[in-house]
Design an enzyme around this catalytic site. Structure first.
Site, PDB file in Angstrom:
ATOM      1  N   GLU A 155       7.029  -1.604  -0.726  1.00 50.16           N
ATOM      2  CA  GLU A 155       7.657  -3.246  -0.757  1.00 50.16           C
ATOM      3  C   GLU A 155       7.679  -4.555  -0.053  1.00 50.16           C
ATOM      4  OE1 GLU A 155       9.814  -1.228   2.800  1.00 50.16           O
ATOM      5  OE2 GLU A 155       9.011  -1.062   1.040  1.00 50.16           O
ATOM      6  N   SER A 196       3.308   6.883   8.385  1.00 52.17           N
ATOM      7  CA  SER A 196       2.662   7.498   9.449  1.00 52.17           C
ATOM      8  C   SER A 196       3.107   8.690   9.882  1.00 52.17           C
ATOM      9  CB  SER A 196       3.895   6.499  10.279  1.00 52.17           C
ATOM     10  OG  SER A 196       5.390   6.910   9.917  1.00 52.17           O
ATOM     11  N   CYS A 226      -5.934   2.350   8.293  1.00 50.07           N
ATOM     12  CA  CYS A 226      -5.985   3.761   8.843  1.00 50.07           C
ATOM     13  C   CYS A 226      -7.319   4.399   9.740  1.00 50.07           C
ATOM     14  CB  CYS A 226      -5.892   5.237   7.613  1.00 50.07           C
ATOM     15  SG  CYS A 226      -6.949   4.891   6.433  1.00 50.07           S
ATOM     16  N   GLU A 236      -1.302   5.074  17.754  1.00 49.86           N
ATOM     17  CA  GLU A 236      -1.828   4.140  17.027  1.00 49.86           C
ATOM     18  C   GLU A 236      -1.084   2.986  17.022  1.00 49.86           C
ATOM     19  OE1 GLU A 236      -3.718   4.408  11.809  1.00 49.86           O
ATOM     20  OE2 GLU A 236      -1.259   4.847  12.612  1.00 49.86           O
TER      21      GLU A 236
END
Length: 499
Positions: free
Chosen positions: A177, A227, A282, A384
């Site tokens: 979104e 995630s 990523c 991360e």
């Protein structure tokens, strides 16, 4: 003026009816530039119903005819490449040139999927038994759904949708979104290319929409990128409801720099791979592992010199090396991780926390940050960060450097820079990571090879694009046939064999 966005259901833009909306920000200024509706149960189920009804006819099209739709889509998208890149850039914050790459990597998978007449070919055995032939064929699953992240709003939706559509499935996309405009436009372009209405639907929403897609029995397969905690949840929930799933989570990509490496080449590679797209990839290199103190000292000095020359600017600045992060939450998360690194004893060589772009003080900008003497146990190595933060973990020797990515909880990508072929060959075979680069900092495979994740980076047996994408989007059916010659043999009560 704030734009009002929609869903794309049944072949047309559809206004939201749930009454729930999310703001879409301009990362350069922090201002709201659009509102996106968040779907409720009625809208999600309408999309599923449309997809299920449209899939029957679509699956009946022969593969060559479906491929022609993909080829027309490629032509249409090429004609709008610049406009799509600007739209993507203004919602995400990556530079326009980087946005072009986002779109192009997605289109390369569409190109691969356009070869579906060949990719769907089954196997045939003539004379498997006396008068018996056996052949296999691949059948579509039905309705496939995909949940895609904010960091690649064109590439990953196309990675998921193109193989699914080519195989004769319908597809429901739930994009992020935070930047939904490009996925909505891509759906329109598929329709213009000849895709029947309802075969591709785009539904914006949050967890409620995802849960409905996961639980509805009409949805047969599920793709997810995001995630790791959410990937694990989606995979477990999909499996509990009998759905096929491929779910990809976080990453912590290392780059090993051997003493014999070309140091200038390695430093340039680290700057681009670590700080490009503000680190929101990523496959970003977030950990550099120089082998030996001399290599480490020289690498840190080379990186400092290059960081000083980095240009951080608006996403539409053609001279900017990278732009803002996608949201204020993302900016605050990066700053918190830098604070944690300092608290845990890492040496902060370059601090990007206080960077501001003049005239854009409310934008979501972070400067390049460099840590040295990071230890494997530190959170900035374990977690991360998804921002422009590069950590140096010094290794005493090659074996220690090999262990760092191999033993890390994530297993997405890794690279080694060396001039020695024996070292590179040994590394590629022994490292416990799915995608490996040799003097290549971001080892994203070409579209006809697989892109995947091991360990906590990926859940499921099949990966993205390449041959795995066709296997994921189809079921294999095997047919054993015999045409009697008219001789009556009587009933047989033994299991058939190949004798």
């Amino acid at each position: 003026m704030v734009r009002e966005l929609t869903h794309f259901i049944g072949g047309k833009r559809t206004a939201g009816t749930s009454g729930n909306f999310a703001d879409v920000y301009d990362p350069n200024t922090g201002a709201v530039q659009a509102r996106v509706p968040l779907a409720g149960p009625r809208e999600v189920r309408a999309a599923i119903a449309d997809a299920a009804a449209a899939q029957v006819e679509w699956a009946g099209w022969n593969p060559q005819r479906r491929a022609r739709v993909l080829l027309r889509f490629l032509q249409l998208t090429e004609g709008e490449h610049d406009e799509l890149a600007r739209l993507l850039s203004c919602e995400h914050g990556k530079t326009v040139s980087d946005a072009h790459g986002d779109i192009q990597r997605g289109l390369e998978v569409v190109e691969f999927a356009a070869g579906i007449p060949h990719l769907l070919k089954g196997e045939f055995t003539d004379g498997a038994g006396t008068g018996i032939d056996v052949h296999s064929l691949r059948a579509p699953l039905g309705v496939v759904a995909g949940i895609t992240p904010f960091n690649f709003p064109a590439m990953i939706p196309l990675w998921q949708a193109a193989p699914a559509l080519a195989c004769g499935n319908s597809f429901i996309l739930k994009p992020s979104e935070r930047n939904p405009s490009v996925p909505l436009r891509l759906a329109e372009l598929f329709l213009e290319a000849g895709l029947p209405p309802g075969v591709l639907n785009v539904v914006n929403g949050g967890r409620e929409a995802v849960d409905i897609l996961l639980e509805d029995p009409r949805v047969q397969a599920f793709g997810f990128v995001g995630s790791t905690p959410v990937a694990a949840h989606v995979y477990a929930t999909a499996a509990a409801h009998g759905k096929r799933a491929q779910c990809f989570g976080g990453a912590k990509n290392h780059m090993i720099v051997m003493p014999d490496a070309d140091l200038d080449q390695a430093a340039d590679a680290l700057i681009g791979a670590g700080y490009g797209s503000a680190g929101e990839r990523c496959m970003a290199i977030s950990v550099a592992v120089p082998v030996g103190e001399e290599t480490a000292d020289a690498l840190v000095a080379a990186l400092q010199e290059r960081i000083a020359d980095l240009r951080i600017g608006r996403s539409d600045d053609p001279d900017a090396d990278f732009g803002p992060l996608v949201s204020r939450d993302a900016l605050e998360r990066v700053r918190r991780h830098i604070d944690i690194g300092v608290e845990q004893g890492a040496e902060l060589v370059v601090d990007g926390r206080d960077f501001t772009l003049p005239g854009h003080e409310n934008g979501f900008f972070a400067g390049a940050t460099l840590f040295d003497r990071v230890t494997p146990a530190m959170r900035i190595h374990q977690e991360e960060i998804f921002g422009p933060v590069l950590s140096i973990v010094r290794a005493a020797d090659y074996e220690e450097a090999l262990r760092l990515p191999s033993e890390h909880p994530y297993g997405n990508g890794v690279a080694i820079f060396t001039r020695d072929g024996d070292t590179a060959r040994d590394f590629t075979r022994r490292v416990n990571t799915v995608m490996v680069g040799v003097n290549v900092p971001i080892p994203v495979p070409v579209a006809y090879h697989i892109f995947g994740g091991w360990k906590r980076s990926g859940f499921g047996d099949l990966n993205q694009h390449g041959p795995d994408s066709i296997r994921f989007c189809t079921r294999t059916k095997t047919v054993t046939s015999r045409w009697p010659s008219g001789v009556k043999e009587g009933a047989s009560f033994t299991i058939p064999t190949m004798g």
